[in-house]
Structure formats: structure tokens, C-alpha cells
Design an enzyme around this catalytic site. Structure first.
Site, PDB file in Angstrom:
ATOM      1  N   SER A 141     -27.127 -34.357  37.980  1.00  0.00           N
ATOM      2  CA  SER A 141     -25.637 -33.800  38.530  1.00  0.00           C
ATOM      3  C   SER A 141     -25.811 -34.062  40.025  1.00  0.00           C
ATOM      4  O   SER A 141     -27.179 -34.056  40.512  1.00  0.00           O
ATOM      5  CB  SER A 141     -25.429 -32.465  38.058  1.00  0.00           C
ATOM      6  OG  SER A 141     -24.330 -32.171  38.837  1.00  0.00           O
ATOM      7  N   TYR A 151     -27.586 -23.582  37.735  1.00  0.00           N
ATOM      8  CA  TYR A 151     -27.265 -25.063  37.316  1.00  0.00           C
ATOM      9  C   TYR A 151     -27.934 -26.149  38.165  1.00  0.00           C
ATOM     10  O   TYR A 151     -28.551 -26.918  38.068  1.00  0.00           O
ATOM     11  CB  TYR A 151     -25.932 -25.422  37.090  1.00  0.00           C
ATOM     12  CG  TYR A 151     -25.426 -26.492  36.450  1.00  0.00           C
ATOM     13  CD1 TYR A 151     -25.587 -26.968  35.243  1.00  0.00           C
ATOM     14  CD2 TYR A 151     -25.011 -27.516  37.892  1.00  0.00           C
ATOM     15  CE1 TYR A 151     -25.026 -28.269  34.968  1.00  0.00           C
ATOM     16  CE2 TYR A 151     -24.321 -28.811  36.859  1.00  0.00           C
ATOM     17  CZ  TYR A 151     -24.462 -29.225  36.012  1.00  0.00           C
ATOM     18  OH  TYR A 151     -24.014 -30.327  35.349  1.00  0.00           O
TER      19      TYR A 151
END
Length: 267
Positions: A143, A157
Site C-alpha cells: 500500500s 496497517y
């Protein structure tokens, strides 16, 4: 022309979003897919769709953060499908609590288990297949939170996605001369079900302007179908228009905070 004819490919998180769209594209290229996820029903539905289009797939549910279940999964593939040519680490998870001040250890570990530890376990399990034949591709969906971590994705995350990007670079530098292609895909905001976990889930019109699952699938298709002599080490795919997320970030800052710590305007 089927560019992946007969290649055995594992796709994690295959039931929805980017995994589902990737499965459709790779099946059309002749790959024999092993669709891995948590929900049997959505995997069965996808497998039936692939079969109707003339493709081949197998469905396996597994906890990919468990070494025992990963070893069982890969053992089953060896016995019933063949050696693994392609591993696509697509499964992802984000926390509900985004601020490191309040995230519980259990939730932190769960995010790292899915986004990082599962990638390690699956990679370790399939590496012998690839290195023994001097060919193979491992593609991991990281990401842009790995590059610019913030409160949208949360502390756990961002840390996990940065760590898995580092791990993929390690694979690239260590095994490229033994035929392994290790590729990291770095999507920006993408309209997948994981957004439903946001402190302020984006509205539909906002999601429509984001990267779509099929866009990321096309990026994965590109890197996996290039000739074995070529590797795309990293690929960034992001929305053309950058939306203002400042309001979302402020809401995210206080998600999961105890009432005693909440400012008046968040109570």
C-alpha cells in the site's frame, strides 16, 4: 494467447475486491488457480464463474497466519494440483482503532498477522518449488501507506505494509539470480470492502473516483505475464485526483479513544 497456460497460482483474499478481479484475469490467461480465503461461499461462486468461462480453479479456505494451515494448504496443492509457480499475496486487514495511543495489542498483532506474517509463511512454503526450477513469481499487494503512513489506514496497517515491502525487497535482492521475481504493488486509495472499516467510510461518489479493484488486477496481470527475463520490482498505482482527506484523518484520530480522552467536539 494464454500467457500463463498451466501455471499454478495461489491467490489469497480471492473472494472479493482485488483478489477476485485478479483471479478472473489470470484464469483467462490459462493459469490453474488456487483461490484462498475465509469464506467458502464467495470462493465457490468465483470458482463456478471461472469454470463457466473455461478456466480452472480450486477453492481452499485457510487461516494463512497459521503455519500449520499454510503447510497443509501447500501440501494439498502439491498432491492435487502441482508445484506452485505464482504466489499473489493479496489478503489484507486493517484495524478499527487507528491511533497508536489506543490500539490494543491483540488488534495490532491481528493486522500484522494478515498483512506481514502470512506473506512470510506462504513465501517460505512455496520458495522450494520456485528455487528448485529457477523460476517463479511472488507478487505482494502492499500500500502507499507503506510510504506515507497516516491515520486513514492506521498505525498497525502502515507498519505492516512497510514491513512487507521491505520483505519483498529482501526477496528480490536475495533470490533474483535464482529466477525468483519478487514484486510489490503499492496501491493508493482503492475502492475495496476494507474501506468499510474506516472511522468514516467513504461515500460512494468518493469511492468511484478511487483506484478500482480491476485497476490493481490489471497491474498484477502486467507484472506476472511479462517474460521471465523481466521483473517490475515495484509498481505504484494511485488515483489521478487526490481527494482532501483531512476531515477523515481527524475523525480517525479519535476512533477507539476512551470517553475521558475525547475532545468535546468528538463526544
Amino acid at each position: 494467447m494464454e500467457l500463463l497456460n498451466g501455471k499454478v497460482a495461489i491467490i489469497t483474499g480471492a473472494g472479493t475486491g482485488m483478489g477476485r478481479e485478479t483471479a478472473r484475469l489470470l484464469a483467462a490467461e490459462g493459469a490453474v488457480l488456487v483461490l484462498v480465503g475465509r469464506r467458502q461461499d464467495v470462493l465457490d461462486e468465483l470458482s463456478a464463474e471461472i469454470a463457466a468461462a473455461g478456466g480452472k480453479s480450486h477453492v481452499r479456505t485457510a487461516d494463512i497466519a497459521s503455519k500449520a494451515e499454510v503447510d497443509q494448504l501447500v501440501g494439498w496443492i502439491h498432491e492435487n494440483v502441482g508445484l506452485v509457480d505464482i504466489l499473489i499475496n493479496n489478503a489484507g486487514s486493517a484495524s478499527k482503532v487507528l491511533n497508536v495511543r489506543w490500539i490494543a495489542e491483540e488488534e495490532w498483532n491481528q493486522v500484522l498477522d494478515v498483512n506481514l506474517n502470512a506473506v512470510f509463511l506462504l513465501t517460505q512454503a512455496v520458495l522450494p518449488d520456485m528455487l528448485s526450477r529457477n523460476t517463479g513469481s511472488i507478487i505482494t499487494v502492499s500500500s502507499l501507506a507503506a510510504v506515507t503512513p497516516n491515520l486513514l489506514g492506521g498505525a498497525a496497517y502502515g507498519a505492516a505494509k512497510a514491513a512487507v515491502r521491505n520483505f519483498m525487497t529482501y526477496l528480490h535482492t536475495t533470490f533474483r539470480n535464482e529466477g525468483l521475481r519478487a514484486v510489490t504493488i503499492l496501491p493508493g486509495e482503492t475502492a475495496t470492502p476494507i474501506l468499510d472499516n474506516r472511522a468514516r467510510p467513504p461515500h460512494q461518489e468518493e469511492r468511484d473516483a478511487m483506484v478500482q479493484p480491476e485497476d490493481v488486477a490489471r497491474a498484477i496481470h502486467l507484472v506476472v505475464t511479462l517474460p521471465q527475463r523481466t521483473v517490475v520490482q515495484e509498481l505504484v498505482i494511485a488515483p489521478t485526483v487526490q481527494r482532501d482527506t483531512s476531515g477523515d484523518i481527524e475523525i480517525s484520530r479519535w476512533a477507539g479513544a476512551p470517553d475521558s480522552d475525547l475532545p468535546q467536539n468528538q463526544k
